[in-house]
Design an enzyme around this catalytic site. Structure first.
Site, mmCIF file in Angstrom:
data_model
loop_
_atom_site.group_PDB
_atom_site.id
_atom_site.type_symbol
_atom_site.label_atom_id
_atom_site.label_comp_id
_atom_site.label_asym_id
_atom_site.label_seq_id
_atom_site.Cartn_x
_atom_site.Cartn_y
_atom_site.Cartn_z
ATOM 1 N N GLY A 1 3.101 -15.485 2.860
ATOM 2 C CA GLY A 1 1.745 -15.626 2.353
ATOM 3 C C GLY A 1 1.106 -14.263 2.186
ATOM 4 N N GLN B 1 -5.463 -8.078 1.387
ATOM 5 C CA GLN B 1 -4.252 -7.312 1.723
ATOM 6 C C GLN B 1 -3.769 -6.449 0.560
ATOM 7 O OE1 GLN B 1 -2.151 -10.961 3.502
ATOM 8 N NE2 GLN B 1 -1.355 -9.252 4.701
ATOM 9 N N CYS C 1 2.598 -10.331 10.142
ATOM 10 C CA CYS C 1 1.686 -10.126 9.018
ATOM 11 C C CYS C 1 2.157 -8.907 8.241
ATOM 12 C CB CYS C 1 0.266 -9.902 9.539
ATOM 13 S SG CYS C 1 -0.937 -9.623 8.224
ATOM 14 N N LEU C 2 2.174 -9.025 6.917
ATOM 15 C CA LEU C 2 2.632 -7.892 6.104
ATOM 16 C C LEU C 2 1.735 -6.668 6.281
ATOM 17 C CD1 LEU C 2 3.611 -9.764 2.811
ATOM 18 C CD2 LEU C 2 5.153 -8.887 4.582
ATOM 19 N N HIS D 1 -3.468 -18.712 8.900
ATOM 20 C CA HIS D 1 -3.337 -17.245 8.960
ATOM 21 C C HIS D 1 -3.988 -16.593 7.738
ATOM 22 C CE1 HIS D 1 -1.002 -13.437 9.887
ATOM 23 N NE2 HIS D 1 -1.328 -13.261 8.629
ATOM 24 N N GLU D 2 -3.668 -17.116 6.549
ATOM 25 C CA GLU D 2 -4.186 -16.492 5.319
ATOM 26 C C GLU D 2 -5.691 -16.700 5.177
ATOM 27 O OE1 GLU D 2 -2.314 -14.409 4.007
ATOM 28 O OE2 GLU D 2 -0.475 -15.137 4.946
ATOM 29 N N HIS E 1 -7.640 -14.220 7.045
ATOM 30 C CA HIS E 1 -7.766 -12.931 6.350
ATOM 31 C C HIS E 1 -9.040 -12.865 5.512
ATOM 32 C CE1 HIS E 1 -4.224 -10.430 6.999
ATOM 33 N NE2 HIS E 1 -3.412 -11.464 6.863
HETATM 34 NI NI NI Z 1 -1.443 -11.599 7.384
#
Ligand code: NI
Length: 158
Positions: free
Chosen positions: A46, A51, A92-93, A134-135, A138
């Protein structure tokens, strides 16, 4: 489509409260295309717009094994959370070195717009529900370090 840079920890854009998407135009389509390409390229499940430095409420998710399950969530909202929870690991990226255990609802119901401005509703469970939570975090500037309850070291644990 083009790859975008993924911003990493320490970048204040990750902590912003994102604004709703107002125009369902070609720029939004381009953003969503780029986000999907960037997510797949980084082997992520995701990616949220902040991000890639865009402070708007847009998310892409694909929890499938074969990149066949892409969904786009614009201005998403969780409308129901199951009482039953799941406890598992997240990464997380934007925090490439960080992993930890996070409790999430087992099932969530959400509504969101697609890139054309059509509202849809979906109920998802397990990893999909975890990715949605999670997303969406953000989009409110809530990031992995805020959510981790216990550390996880993929090299040592299990
Ligand atoms: Ni993340």
């Amino acid at each position: 489509m083009a790859l975008r840079n993924i911003v990493t920890d320490g970048d204040p854009v990750l902590l912003k409260h994102c604004k709703p998407v107002e125009k369902f135009d070609s720029r939004l389509a381009e953003l969503l295309d780029d986000m999907a390409e960037t997510m797949y390229n980084a082997d992520g499940l995701g990616l949220a717009a902040p991000q890639v430095g865009i402070i708007r409420r847009a998310v892409v998710i694909d929890v499938s094994q074969d990149k066949s399950g892409l969904i786009e969530l614009v201005n998403p909202e969780i409308t129901e959370r199951s009482e039953q929870t799941q406890y598992g690991t997240e990464g997380c990226l934007s925090y490439p070195e960080l992993y930890g255990y996070v409790t999430r609802p087992m099932t969530v119901k959400f509504r969101a717009y697609d890139r054309h401005g059509n509202l849809y509703e979906k109920e998802v469970s397990g990893l999909f529900a975890r990715a949605v939570c999670h997303e969406l975090d953000h989009l409110d500037g809530r990031v992995l370090p805020d959510n981790i309850e216990a550390p996880y070291d993929p090299k040592k644990d299990e």
